[in-house]
Write a protein that holds these residues in place. Structure first.
Motif, PDB file in Angstrom:
ATOM      1  N   LEU A 141       0.830  -1.204   0.000  1.00 10.53           N
ATOM      2  CA  LEU A 141       0.000   0.000   0.000  1.00 10.53           C
ATOM      3  C   LEU A 141       0.867   1.258   0.000  1.00 10.53           C
ATOM      4  O   LEU A 141       0.599   2.211  -0.741  1.00 10.53           O
ATOM      5  N   LEU A 142       1.899   1.268   0.839  1.00 11.33           N
ATOM      6  CA  LEU A 142       2.773   2.432   0.894  1.00 11.33           C
ATOM      7  C   LEU A 142       3.478   2.658  -0.440  1.00 11.33           C
ATOM      8  O   LEU A 142       3.572   3.786  -0.926  1.00 11.33           O
ATOM      9  N   ASP A 143       3.958   1.574  -1.048  1.00 10.39           N
ATOM     10  CA  ASP A 143       4.667   1.684  -2.331  1.00 10.39           C
ATOM     11  C   ASP A 143       3.738   2.135  -3.459  1.00 10.39           C
ATOM     12  O   ASP A 143       4.181   2.752  -4.433  1.00 10.39           O
ATOM     13  N   SER A 144       2.461   1.826  -3.320  1.00  9.00           N
ATOM     14  CA  SER A 144       1.501   2.217  -4.354  1.00  9.00           C
ATOM     15  C   SER A 144       1.095   3.682  -4.260  1.00  9.00           C
ATOM     16  O   SER A 144       0.398   4.200  -5.137  1.00  9.00           O
ATOM     17  N   GLY A 145       1.533   4.357  -3.176  1.00  7.39           N
ATOM     18  CA  GLY A 145       1.146   5.751  -2.985  1.00  7.39           C
ATOM     19  C   GLY A 145      -0.241   5.917  -2.408  1.00  7.39           C
ATOM     20  O   GLY A 145      -0.834   6.997  -2.511  1.00  7.39           O
ATOM     21  N   ALA A 146      -0.767   4.896  -1.769  1.00  8.91           N
ATOM     22  CA  ALA A 146      -2.147   4.942  -1.269  1.00  8.91           C
ATOM     23  C   ALA A 146      -2.366   6.059  -0.262  1.00  8.91           C
ATOM     24  O   ALA A 146      -3.481   6.598  -0.166  1.00  8.91           O
ATOM     25  N   ILE A 147      -1.342   6.441   0.492  1.00  8.42           N
ATOM     26  CA  ILE A 147      -1.500   7.558   1.430  1.00  8.42           C
ATOM     27  C   ILE A 147      -0.502   8.676   1.117  1.00  8.42           C
ATOM     28  O   ILE A 147      -0.172   9.494   1.981  1.00  8.42           O
ATOM     29  N   GLY A 148      -0.016   8.707  -0.113  1.00  7.22           N
ATOM     30  CA  GLY A 148       0.944   9.731  -0.495  1.00  7.22           C
ATOM     31  C   GLY A 148       2.307   9.474   0.127  1.00  7.22           C
ATOM     32  O   GLY A 148       2.743   8.331   0.244  1.00  7.22           O
ATOM     33  N   GLU A 149       2.970  10.543   0.544  1.00  9.48           N
ATOM     34  CA  GLU A 149       4.265  10.403   1.202  1.00  9.48           C
ATOM     35  C   GLU A 149       4.060  10.153   2.693  1.00  9.48           C
ATOM     36  O   GLU A 149       3.254  10.826   3.341  1.00  9.48           O
ATOM     37  N   LEU A 150       4.795   9.192   3.232  1.00  9.47           N
ATOM     38  CA  LEU A 150       4.700   8.881   4.655  1.00  9.47           C
ATOM     39  C   LEU A 150       5.388   9.980   5.455  1.00  9.47           C
ATOM     40  O   LEU A 150       6.545  10.324   5.199  1.00  9.47           O
ATOM     41  N   VAL A 151       4.668  10.532   6.443  1.00  8.92           N
ATOM     42  CA  VAL A 151       5.179  11.650   7.235  1.00  8.92           C
ATOM     43  C   VAL A 151       5.522  11.222   8.658  1.00  8.92           C
ATOM     44  O   VAL A 151       6.549  11.613   9.203  1.00  8.92           O
ATOM     45  N   SER A 152       4.657  10.401   9.263  1.00  9.42           N
ATOM     46  CA  SER A 152       4.924   9.981  10.637  1.00  9.42           C
ATOM     47  C   SER A 152       4.217   8.657  10.920  1.00  9.42           C
ATOM     48  O   SER A 152       3.265   8.274  10.234  1.00  9.42           O
ATOM     49  N   VAL A 153       4.733   7.973  11.944  1.00  7.53           N
ATOM     50  CA  VAL A 153       4.217   6.658  12.339  1.00  7.53           C
ATOM     51  C   VAL A 153       4.086   6.618  13.849  1.00  7.53           C
ATOM     52  O   VAL A 153       4.954   7.108  14.584  1.00  7.53           O
ATOM     53  N   GLU A 154       3.003   6.032  14.307  1.00  8.61           N
ATOM     54  CA  GLU A 154       2.767   5.797  15.742  1.00  8.61           C
ATOM     55  C   GLU A 154       2.617   4.288  15.924  1.00  8.61           C
ATOM     56  O   GLU A 154       1.705   3.679  15.358  1.00  8.61           O
ATOM     57  N   HIS A 155       3.496   3.672  16.705  1.00  5.98           N
ATOM     58  CA  HIS A 155       3.557   2.211  16.813  1.00  5.98           C
ATOM     59  C   HIS A 155       3.520   1.797  18.278  1.00  5.98           C
ATOM     60  O   HIS A 155       4.238   2.357  19.111  1.00  5.98           O
ATOM     61  N   LEU A 156       2.673   0.825  18.586  1.00  8.83           N
ATOM     62  CA  LEU A 156       2.488   0.351  19.964  1.00  8.83           C
ATOM     63  C   LEU A 156       2.769  -1.134  20.058  1.00  8.83           C
ATOM     64  O   LEU A 156       2.244  -1.921  19.262  1.00  8.83           O
ATOM     65  N   GLU A 157       3.592  -1.524  21.014  1.00  8.67           N
ATOM     66  CA  GLU A 157       3.793  -2.926  21.364  1.00  8.67           C
ATOM     67  C   GLU A 157       3.079  -3.182  22.683  1.00  8.67           C
ATOM     68  O   GLU A 157       3.567  -2.863  23.772  1.00  8.67           O
ATOM     69  N   PRO A 158       1.839  -3.724  22.617  1.00  6.87           N
ATOM     70  CA  PRO A 158       1.078  -4.014  23.837  1.00  6.87           C
ATOM     71  C   PRO A 158       1.495  -5.378  24.401  1.00  6.87           C
ATOM     72  O   PRO A 158       0.900  -6.403  24.088  1.00  6.87           O
ATOM     73  N   ILE A 159       2.504  -5.391  25.219  1.00 10.07           N
ATOM     74  CA  ILE A 159       3.106  -6.644  25.675  1.00 10.07           C
ATOM     75  C   ILE A 159       2.093  -7.519  26.407  1.00 10.07           C
ATOM     76  O   ILE A 159       2.061  -8.736  26.231  1.00 10.07           O
ATOM     77  N   GLY A 160       1.253  -6.919  27.212  1.00  2.00           N
ATOM     78  CA  GLY A 160       0.256  -7.677  27.958  1.00  2.00           C
ATOM     79  C   GLY A 160       0.691  -7.881  29.400  1.00  2.00           C
ATOM     80  O   GLY A 160       1.839  -8.213  29.681  1.00  2.00           O
ATOM     81  N   TRP A 161      -0.254  -7.661  30.309  1.00  3.33           N
ATOM     82  CA  TRP A 161       0.084  -7.678  31.738  1.00  3.33           C
ATOM     83  C   TRP A 161       0.667  -9.008  32.192  1.00  3.33           C
ATOM     84  O   TRP A 161       1.685  -9.049  32.880  1.00  3.33           O
ATOM     85  N   TRP A 162       0.054 -10.131  31.770  1.00  4.47           N
ATOM     86  CA  TRP A 162       0.552 -11.426  32.243  1.00  4.47           C
ATOM     87  C   TRP A 162       1.814 -11.839  31.486  1.00  4.47           C
ATOM     88  O   TRP A 162       2.695 -12.486  32.058  1.00  4.47           O
ATOM     89  N   HIS A 163       1.911 -11.476  30.189  1.00  2.00           N
ATOM     90  CA  HIS A 163       3.112 -11.796  29.414  1.00  2.00           C
ATOM     91  C   HIS A 163       4.316 -11.074  30.007  1.00  2.00           C
ATOM     92  O   HIS A 163       5.405 -11.660  30.138  1.00  2.00           O
ATOM     93  N   PHE A 164       4.139  -9.807  30.368  1.00  2.00           N
ATOM     94  CA  PHE A 164       5.250  -9.081  30.953  1.00  2.00           C
ATOM     95  C   PHE A 164       5.664  -9.710  32.278  1.00  2.00           C
ATOM     96  O   PHE A 164       6.856  -9.893  32.544  1.00  2.00           O
ATOM     97  N   ALA A 165       4.688 -10.060  33.107  1.00  4.83           N
ATOM     98  CA  ALA A 165       5.009 -10.702  34.381  1.00  4.83           C
ATOM     99  C   ALA A 165       5.744 -12.017  34.155  1.00  4.83           C
ATOM    100  O   ALA A 165       6.699 -12.346  34.875  1.00  4.83           O
TER     101      ALA A 165
END
Length: 422
Positions: A141-165
């Motif tokens: 999708l990015l290579d096809s120009g679907a959202i034009g030029e990429l300006v910023s990214v917000e990324h979350l790794e939700p590890i999980g309460w029990w996984h972290f423990a």
């Protein structure tokens, strides 16, 4: 290469088992040797793949000291035990698939990749997120120009309460001096993935975070040292019996996380392990020191930015990402992609291709299987560059991760230069 690719596995824990089983299921590979000091894990994996008795080793040294018995080796030992076997096996002439992180110091990381280049070996780091159908669709999708030029990214790794423990309070990655800091151990492939998606060198990075919850001063007065003795079992979200007993009867959950706790798949076996072993300790009475939440801000070439958050305080979920472009934006969670086109104001859900992955081996949204498929493609074709990224990209992601941790520890903005830029 017409014969099956022969594989030796060094480290028969969850990751080593997963890669071995996926390679065998692919049909182009055969596991011919297993090395692990833990007899139960070694024998379980070796039995599953009918490995002969004379190729079941209690350490990687036997692979280096004897005749070469496999085409490639999967090294999936604990983080601090990557360096020595990786360099020795590469020097011995084996091709190598190495679990992340590459190593626990920048110098060792560079040494391993240089050893691979010196040997002319097919070499890859298990940055599995690159190979998931979700990631491949997103890049299309990015290579096809679907959202034009990429300006910023917000990324979350939700590890999980029990996984972290499980992993970072009670488990093998709880202490930096025994493994590595949390961002390197858990999130270096997130940092790699961001660079893979953004496709620009990182220029500078800052970071904040710390150990908020899992500390002795946060411990309730009534809490016992062991969960099995604690009056707060029902109300505590980190109660070990509540985490591990429901795993019984489910093959996937028995494989992980329960396998790390005990090989006895009974209620009595689990409770005995929780009474005596590390996974039954109160999360406020462990010897852990790694952070439980961290935020990383990265500026890339041309002013493109990314923010990355890793946190214990979520459900156990796929990563969640928002990508903001000049002509549109994307929201995704590893299972779906929601695309808004600013030009047409049209919103659509983009489907993710399904892949045939054996049950219980669907890890990282099919990324585990995609990694193994790509590595075997490289081995069979004899053309690694056509199927695998340049190992220097993995090195750069590791250096960016170290820079982020330096920024956190020094409350500063760290500049990246030269080869240390992804």
């Amino acid at each position: 290469m017409t014969e099956p690719v022969s594989i030796a596995v060094v480290g028969a824990g969850n990751r080593g088992q997963t890669y071995a089983d996926l390679a065998a299921a692919d049909g182009r590979a055969q596991v011919v040797a297993v090395a692990d000091p833990d007899c139960a894990r070694r024998e379980e994996l070796a039995d599953r793949h009918a490995v002969s008795a004379d190729r079941r080793f209690d350490g990687w040294e036997a692979l280096v000291g004897g005749p070469r018995i496999a085409d490639m080796v999967v090294v999936a030992t604990q983080d601090r035990f990557h360096y020595e076997p990786a360099v020795a096996l590469l020097d011995r002439g084996y091709h190598l698939l190495l679990e992340k992180p590459i190593a626990t110091t920048p110098e060792q990381c560079d040494d391993i990749v240089e050893a691979a280049e010196r040997a002319g070996a097919t070499f890859a780091v298990c940055h599995v997120m690159r190979y998931a159908p979700y990631s491949l669709t997103l890049l299309r999708l990015l290579d096809s120009g679907a959202i034009g030029e990429l300006v910023s990214v917000e990324h979350l790794e939700p590890i999980g309460w029990w996984h972290f423990a499980h992993s970072f309070v009670r488990g093998n990655w709880r202490r930096e001096d025994e493994s590595s800091f949390m961002l390197l151990a858990k999130c270096v492939h997130d940092i790699d993935w961001l660079s893979h998606v953004i496709r620009r060198p990182a220029h500078r990075v800052s970071s904040f975070g710390g150990l908020y919850q899992f500390r002795p001063d946060r411990r309730p007065e009534e809490a016992a040292d062991r969960c099995v003795d604690c009056v707060l079992q029902q109300s505590c979200p980190y109660s070990a019996p509540k985490i591990y007993l429901p795993c019984l009867g489910d093959p996937a959950w028995e494989r992980w996380p329960l396998q790390a706790v005990t090989s006895d798949r009974t209620v009595e076996g689990v409770l005995a392990a929780l009474r005596d072993g590390p996974y039954g300790r109160c999360v406020y009475a462990c010897d852990n020191d790694v952070v439980d939440h961290q935020v990383v801000s990265i500026e890339y070439e041309g002013g493109v930015t990314a923010s990355f958050t890793a946190t214990a305080f979520t459900g156990y979920q796929f990563r969640k990402t928002k990508l903001f472009g000049t002509h549109g934006c994307i929201e995704g969670d590893g299972k779906m992609i929601d695309l808004l086109d600013f030009r047409t104001r049209r919103r659509e859900q983009v489907s993710i291709p399904t892949v045939d992955v054996p049950k219980g081996l669907e890890g990282h949204g099919g990324g585990d299987a995609g990694l193994i498929r790509a590595f075997l493609d490289a081995m069979v074709s004899g053309d690694p560059a056509a199927h695998l990224p340049d190992p220097r990209q993995a090195v750069a992601a590791h250096h960016l991760t170290w820079a982020a941790e330096q920024a956190r520890l020094t409350a500063s903005v760290v500049e990246l230069v030269g080869a240390h830029r992804p």
